[in-house]
Design a protein around this motif. Structure first.
Motif, PDB file in Angstrom:
ATOM      1  N   UNK A 195       1.024  -1.544  -0.003  1.00 13.60           N
ATOM      2  CA  UNK A 195      -0.018   0.302   0.636  1.00 13.60           C
ATOM      3  C   UNK A 195       1.400   1.622   0.139  1.00 13.60           C
ATOM      4  N   UNK A 196       2.058   0.977   0.578  1.00 16.50           N
ATOM      5  CA  UNK A 196       2.820   2.383   0.943  1.00 16.50           C
ATOM      6  C   UNK A 196       3.407   2.870  -0.519  1.00 16.50           C
ATOM      7  N   UNK A 197       4.327   1.145  -0.868  1.00 16.53           N
ATOM      8  CA  UNK A 197       4.738   1.949  -2.233  1.00 16.53           C
ATOM      9  C   UNK A 197       4.187   1.877  -3.257  1.00 16.53           C
ATOM     10  N   UNK A 198       3.093   1.572  -3.302  1.00 17.10           N
ATOM     11  CA  UNK A 198       1.625   2.142  -4.774  1.00 17.10           C
ATOM     12  C   UNK A 198       1.832   3.738  -4.135  1.00 17.10           C
ATOM     13  N   UNK A 362      11.171  -9.465   8.000  1.00 16.42           N
ATOM     14  CA  UNK A 362      10.615  -8.840   7.442  1.00 16.42           C
ATOM     15  C   UNK A 362      10.886  -7.185   6.944  1.00 16.42           C
ATOM     16  N   UNK A 363      11.570  -6.927   5.620  1.00 17.93           N
ATOM     17  CA  UNK A 363      12.454  -5.744   5.760  1.00 17.93           C
ATOM     18  C   UNK A 363      10.915  -4.998   5.292  1.00 17.93           C
ATOM     19  N   UNK A 364      10.283  -4.384   4.897  1.00 14.26           N
ATOM     20  CA  UNK A 364       9.491  -3.410   4.552  1.00 14.26           C
ATOM     21  C   UNK A 364      10.216  -1.918   3.976  1.00 14.26           C
ATOM     22  N   UNK A 365       9.869  -1.898   2.778  1.00  6.57           N
ATOM     23  CA  UNK A 365       9.693  -0.652   1.630  1.00  6.57           C
ATOM     24  C   UNK A 365       8.442   0.397   1.964  1.00  6.57           C
ATOM     25  N   UNK A 366       9.003   1.392   3.210  1.00  7.48           N
ATOM     26  CA  UNK A 366       8.195   2.517   3.035  1.00  7.48           C
ATOM     27  C   UNK A 366       7.867   3.579   1.259  1.00  7.48           C
ATOM     28  N   UNK A 367       9.702   3.461   1.193  1.00  5.74           N
ATOM     29  CA  UNK A 367       9.129   5.139   0.156  1.00  5.74           C
ATOM     30  C   UNK A 367      10.075   4.361  -1.329  1.00  5.74           C
ATOM     31  N   UNK A 371      13.122   2.236   4.214  1.00  8.64           N
ATOM     32  CA  UNK A 371      12.487   1.207   4.383  1.00  8.64           C
ATOM     33  C   UNK A 371      12.600   0.754   6.141  1.00  8.64           C
ATOM     34  N   UNK A 372      11.902   0.390   6.693  1.00  8.78           N
ATOM     35  CA  UNK A 372      11.542  -0.393   8.594  1.00  8.78           C
ATOM     36  C   UNK A 372      12.499  -2.259   7.951  1.00  8.78           C
TER      37      UNK A 372
END
Ligand SMILES: Cc1cc2nc3c(=O)[nH]c(=O)nc-3n(C[C@H](O)[C@H](O)[C@H](O)COP(=O)(O)OP(=O)(O)OC[C@H]3O[C@@H](n4cnc5c(N)ncnc54)[C@H](O)[C@@H]3O)c2cc1C
Length: 419
Positions: A195-198, A362-367, A371-372
């Protein structure tokens, strides 16, 4: 947060591997035949470590219908054009040349646990002494849903490419609708990172809407981080709703019926309810439920009549998070148990049980450049006979450093699985 994540992951991974390395196998009258079904994160790791630790005492065959596995890990970065899909494809050449794993390109249709025989789609039956199933997930399809129109992109490959193409063709100011299933599902933070990346993509193209319809009562991982990202970074784009039940999907009209009303969009991303893959379910290994019950000290099925059948990765139902990092850890515990049993060594002595740990990351790209991350360690609880959460940590911030560490982490994982 005082923990250095990179050291933390390295230490926990090595600890799991070291504590799992089996002793020398006792002489056998011949090599035991271990067949591993599924060459994704769980299966490829199991096949590799069975041969790495078992040597000539085991004959290991890996069966997968595809010549290369496409990783879901990092696949959200294909959607925003940051990674080509081809960089996420991994073949089995090293498993054969470095470790001696035999590979059959086919799909397993049926398991006969009495004859210890597998029926394959195209080739002759394959016999096993010990079977490891790592065949991933399948979906409980919502009514009316056509995956080729409203992709899930939750098993990577053609679906990822389709969703990427749809996102690129979206009109300026368009609407992206995403549905999130009830937990447990593969990769708890994955939908929120998507959702963040979109939202990031739409925002840099002048705006739009990301409608997130979550069947759960709230965000399932890194709640504080994703809530903040939705509010602070994407407040004009993301519309998040919790507790939304999905009804009928009209894929031809791009409309979803939900308990909150009907939603239409230019692109609709249905992430359906998940359960163990068809092979595990259709052969009775879930006992009618969604996931396969296993003994977490060996990953052998706990159901009667399925002796020497082990289930690892997303398909098993031990309550641990469904992640690639976790599948990799479970595969090592499973391989260790199989080799010990083949060598007539016990798998249930206190020293081994106390050292059974698994971890998830899990790494999460936010932009597109921050990432977080989230990590959790599980430890075997001797009293409960189950894995218990021992430690959880998360980044709490999205940073460029995390984004670059994400690539190191992923490359290490890929190398440990297929390298
Ligand atoms: C967008 C996204 C992001 C993610 N990010 C992360 C992350 O940052 N960190 C993380 O740890 N995890 C992440 N995951 C989760 C991770 O991808 C899964 O948890 C992991 O792939 C599970 O491994 P597995 O071995 O159980 O299944 P899979 O890796 O899916 O492998 C299953 C294999 O079985 C094969 N197979 C299926 N049926 C048969 C059959 N009948 N016969 C033979 N072979 C068969 C398939 O071809 C496939 O190769 C992410 C997932 C998604 C969707």
């Amino acid at each position: 947060m005082t923990i250095n994540r990179r050291n933390f992951i390295k230490a926990t991974s090595l600890a799991a591997a070291a504590s799992s390395a089996p002793g020398i196998l006792r002489a056998q009258s011949g090599s035991a035949r271990v067949v591993v079904v599924g060459g994704g994160f769980g299966g490829a790791t199991a096949a590799k470590y069975l041969k790495h630790w078992g040597g000539d005492k085991v004959d290991v065959t890996l069966i997968d219908p595809r010549a290369r596995h496409t990783s879901c890990v990092m696949s959200n970065l294909v959607l925003n054009g940051e990674l080509p899909l081809k960089d996420l494809r991994f073949g089995y050449g090293d498993l054969t040349s470095k470790y001696g794993v035999q590979v059959i390109k086919d799909s397993v249709k049926r398991i006969d646990p009495t004859a210890r025989e597998l029926t394959l789609k195209q080739q002759v039956p394959v016999n096993y002494d010990v079977l490891v199933l790592a065949a991933g997930i399948s979906f409980k399809k919502p009514r009316g849903w056509i995956a080729n129109k409203n992709p899930h992109a939750w098993i990577a490959g053609g679906q990822t490419r389709l969703l990427k193409d749809q996102l690129q063709a979206m009109p300026a100011g368009g609407t992206f609708v995403m549905t999130i299933p009830r937990s447990p599902y593969r990769c708890p933070p994955g939908p929120y990172e998507r959702a963040c990346l979109v939202a990031d993509m739409l925002q840099s193209n002048g705006g739009g809407r990301v409608v997130v319809l979550d069947a759960n009562e709230g965000i399932q991982a890194e709640e504080e981080t994703f809530s903040r990202a939705f509010d602070q970074l994407y407040g004009n784009v993301v519309e998040y709703s919790a507790g939304v039940e999905l009804g009928v999907v009209d894929s031809n009209a791009n409309v979803v019926e939900t308990s909150l009303g009907d939603f239409s969009g230019d692109v609709i991303n249905i992430i359906p309810t998940q359960r163990a893959g068809g092979l595990v379910r259709n052969n009775g290994l879930t006992d009618g439920g969604f996931w396969a019950p296993v003994d977490v000290t060996t990953y052998e099925s706990t159901l009667a009549g399925f002796e020497d059948i082990h289930i690892i990765g997303d398909a098993q139902g031990s309550g641990q998070p469904k992640s690639a990092h976790m599948a990799n850890a479970q595969a090592k515990i499973c391989a260790d148990a199989i080799l010990r049993k083949l060598a007539s060594q016990p798998t249930d002595h206190a020293e081994r049980l106390q050292n059974i740990t698994t971890n998830s990351a899990c790494y999460s790209p936010i932009t597109r450049d921050t990432a977080s991350w989230l990590t959790a360690v599980f430890q075997y609880d001797m009293d409960k006979g189950a894995m218990a959460l021992a430690h959880i940590a998360e980044a709490g911030e999205w940073t460029r450093d995390n984004y670059s560490e994400m690539f190191d982490w992923a490359n290490n994982l890929f190398a440990d699985v297929w390298g």
